[in-house]
Design a protein around this motif. Structure first.
Motif, short mmCIF file in Angstrom:
data_model
loop_
_atom_site.label_atom_id
_atom_site.label_comp_id
_atom_site.label_asym_id
_atom_site.label_seq_id
_atom_site.Cartn_x
_atom_site.Cartn_y
_atom_site.Cartn_z
N GLN A 151 50.93 46.51 71.27
CA GLN A 151 50.90 46.89 69.91
C GLN A 151 49.58 46.27 69.29
O GLN A 151 48.91 47.04 68.41
N HIS A 192 46.53 48.46 67.71
CA HIS A 192 46.17 48.23 65.99
C HIS A 192 44.61 47.97 66.20
O HIS A 192 44.04 48.56 65.24
N GLU A 193 43.94 47.36 66.98
CA GLU A 193 42.55 47.02 67.01
C GLU A 193 41.99 48.33 67.33
O GLU A 193 40.79 48.26 66.93
N ILE A 216 42.42 51.06 65.87
CA ILE A 216 42.43 51.85 64.67
C ILE A 216 41.09 51.53 63.95
O ILE A 216 40.84 50.72 63.49
#
Length: 159
Positions: free
Chosen positions: A80, A84-85, A87
């Motif tokens: 996860q 997220h990184e 994006i």
């Protein structure tokens, strides 16, 4: 009735979470303060009078299952974070899709692990013990419905 409801009566977060299959990615996140396998088995023993061999088997099943679930959980959290990184304006669609697929696989693995642990625990208990847990769950469910109805009535404006 499914076996998930009776085991929710136990009231221990790890066991209850183990048998909550509706939202595996969220439901299987075990809080740090979760009771030990021994504590959970002791609670179950108070409800259905386990024999010594059942207690030993259940402690082993819970310990092993919780370790596997925590390992899967940790890996899922890492994936996860990777997603997220990624994006941003310079995103890599293939990497995001690859990580999302892995996250889906991990969620499926957690669901399977929970279902397997549920089945193993169920097979450890006698029919009478399972019946008693079901009875207790139905009793608890009725109490919860009654409390919800009372709360709804208190929230209604007086006419």
């Amino acid at each position: 009735m499914t076996f998930a409801k009776p085991l929710a009566v136990i009231g221990s977060s790890a066991l209850a979470l183990t048998f909550t299959l509706a939202a595996p990615a969220v439901a299987q996140q075990m809080p740090q303060g979760a009771p030990s396998a021994e504590q959970q088995v002791a609670q179950l023993d108070e409800l259905v009078n386990l024999d010594d061999s059942q207690e030993q088997e259940l402690v082993a099943l819970l310990t092993d299952g919780q370790e596997r679930l925590q390992s899967l959980q940790a890996e899922a959290q890492g994936v996860q974070m990777q997603i997220h990184e990624q994006i941003g304006p310079e995103f890599d669609e293939a990497a995001i899709r690859r990580d999302a697929e892995r996250l889906g696989q991990l969620t499926g693995d957690m669901t399977a692990e929970s279902a397997l642990m549920q089945a193993r625990i169920q097979s450890t208990l006698t029919a009478e013990q399972r019946d008693e847990l079901e009875r207790l769950a139905e009793e608890q469910e009725a109490q919860m419905r009654q409390m919800q109805e009372q709360m709804q009535q208190q929230q209604m404006p007086a006419e």
